[in-house]
Write a protein that holds these residues in place. Structure first.
Motif, PDB file in Angstrom:
ATOM      1  N   HIS A  18     -90.748 -22.701 -10.071  1.00  0.00           N
ATOM      2  CA  HIS A  18     -90.650 -21.728  -8.969  1.00  0.00           C
ATOM      3  C   HIS A  18     -90.111 -20.385  -9.458  1.00  0.00           C
ATOM      4  CE1 HIS A  18     -86.300 -22.477  -8.824  1.00  0.00           C
ATOM      5  NE2 HIS A  18     -86.242 -21.352  -8.125  1.00  0.00           N
ATOM      6  N   GLN A  19     -89.374 -20.399 -10.579  1.00  0.00           N
ATOM      7  CA  GLN A  19     -88.854 -19.145 -11.147  1.00  0.00           C
ATOM      8  C   GLN A  19     -90.003 -18.194 -11.491  1.00  0.00           C
ATOM      9  OE1 GLN A  19     -86.647 -20.216 -14.657  1.00  0.00           O
ATOM     10  NE2 GLN A  19     -85.442 -21.753 -13.573  1.00  0.00           N
ATOM     11  N   CYS A  20     -91.073 -18.734 -12.023  1.00  0.00           N
ATOM     12  CA  CYS A  20     -92.247 -17.924 -12.378  1.00  0.00           C
ATOM     13  C   CYS A  20     -92.886 -17.346 -11.119  1.00  0.00           C
ATOM     14  CB  CYS A  20     -93.240 -18.762 -13.169  1.00  0.00           C
ATOM     15  SG  CYS A  20     -94.672 -17.837 -13.748  1.00  0.00           S
ATOM     16  N   GLY A  84     -96.617 -21.425 -22.198  1.00  0.00           N
ATOM     17  CA  GLY A  84     -96.065 -22.744 -21.961  1.00  0.00           C
ATOM     18  C   GLY A  84     -94.587 -22.680 -21.618  1.00  0.00           C
ATOM     19  N   VAL A  85     -94.196 -23.483 -20.653  1.00  0.00           N
ATOM     20  CA  VAL A  85     -92.786 -23.624 -20.281  1.00  0.00           C
ATOM     21  C   VAL A  85     -92.391 -25.081 -20.522  1.00  0.00           C
ATOM     22  CG1 VAL A  85     -91.049 -23.423 -18.453  1.00  0.00           C
ATOM     23  CG2 VAL A  85     -93.018 -21.857 -18.489  1.00  0.00           C
ATOM     24  N   ASN A 117     -87.187 -22.049 -19.029  1.00  0.00           N
ATOM     25  CA  ASN A 117     -87.098 -20.617 -18.715  1.00  0.00           C
ATOM     26  C   ASN A 117     -88.412 -20.075 -18.161  1.00  0.00           C
ATOM     27  OD1 ASN A 117     -86.473 -17.915 -18.541  1.00  0.00           O
ATOM     28  ND2 ASN A 117     -85.323 -17.887 -20.443  1.00  0.00           N
ATOM     29  N   ALA A 118     -88.761 -20.528 -16.973  1.00  0.00           N
ATOM     30  CA  ALA A 118     -89.977 -20.041 -16.322  1.00  0.00           C
ATOM     31  C   ALA A 118     -89.853 -18.585 -15.894  1.00  0.00           C
ATOM     32  CB  ALA A 118     -90.324 -20.930 -15.128  1.00  0.00           C
ATOM     33  N   LEU A 123     -92.139 -13.150 -16.651  1.00  0.00           N
ATOM     34  CA  LEU A 123     -92.023 -11.780 -17.176  1.00  0.00           C
ATOM     35  C   LEU A 123     -93.034 -11.524 -18.287  1.00  0.00           C
ATOM     36  CD1 LEU A 123     -88.148 -11.477 -17.152  1.00  0.00           C
ATOM     37  CD2 LEU A 123     -89.759 -10.184 -15.726  1.00  0.00           C
ATOM     38  N   LEU A 124     -93.285 -12.514 -19.122  1.00  0.00           N
ATOM     39  CA  LEU A 124     -94.302 -12.351 -20.159  1.00  0.00           C
ATOM     40  C   LEU A 124     -95.686 -12.185 -19.531  1.00  0.00           C
ATOM     41  CD1 LEU A 124     -95.048 -12.184 -23.123  1.00  0.00           C
ATOM     42  CD2 LEU A 124     -95.021 -14.704 -23.202  1.00  0.00           C
TER      43      LEU A 124
END
Length: 169
Positions: A18-20, A84-85, A117-118, A123-124
């Protein structure tokens, strides 16, 4: 139309992935969020990956734990960049997933972020899309300037208060 595909092998990955989605929302990027298991729904994964660019996606963020085949298999099936996460699992804390993603064979890259670290994956994805979008590039530059300002403000507070007061507000 979605430009970022966010996929995960299981709904148990959603607390990380969900962070992404949040980063996409913060940068006003349309995304789709889906459970696509490399092992339990392989035909769905193949269809998703092979048609992603036709559906308007421009980058895919794939989260997976354990054997973590999802990012690599999707990367093998799509011409789009895949990020990839690695998701932490109870047994190996995500190191197994990390190794799976960073050990891709030559010719099938998977950009990989830190375990869980999604946010950085999002951000990427923003930075990849900003290569062809001047407005988005300005927004990522502003985001970075804000990060710098936050650190400077913290340093100022630390200098004024000392470490004891800083740690115990």
């Amino acid at each position: 139309m979605a430009v970022v595909g966010i996929i995960m092998g299981s709904d148990s990955d959603l607390p990380v992935m969900h962070q992404c989605a949040q980063v996409c929302e913060d940068f006003h990027l349309a995304y789709d969020l889906a459970i696509v298991s490399a092992h339990r729904t392989p035909h769905r994964m193949v269809t998703y990956a092979e048609t992603a660019h036709q559906r308007g996606l421009r980058v895919i963020v794939a989260g997976a734990g354990g054997a973590a085949h999802l990012p690599g298999m999707v990367a093998a099936l799509t011409p789009l960049p895949v990020i990839g996460v690695p998701i932490a699992s109870p047994h190996l804390q995500g190191v197994d997933a990390l190794y799976s993603m960073v050990q891709m064979p030559k010719g099938i890259p998977v950009a990989t972020v830190a375990i869980g670290n999604a946010t950085n994956a999002g951000l990427l994805a923003v930075q990849i899309l900003a290569c062809g979008d001047g407005d988005l590039l300005k927004r990522i530059q502003t985001y970075r300037q804000n990060l710098t300002q936050q650190v400077l403000e913290k340093q100022e507070r630390l200098s004024q208060q000392g470490w004891r007061a800083y740690l115990n507000p």
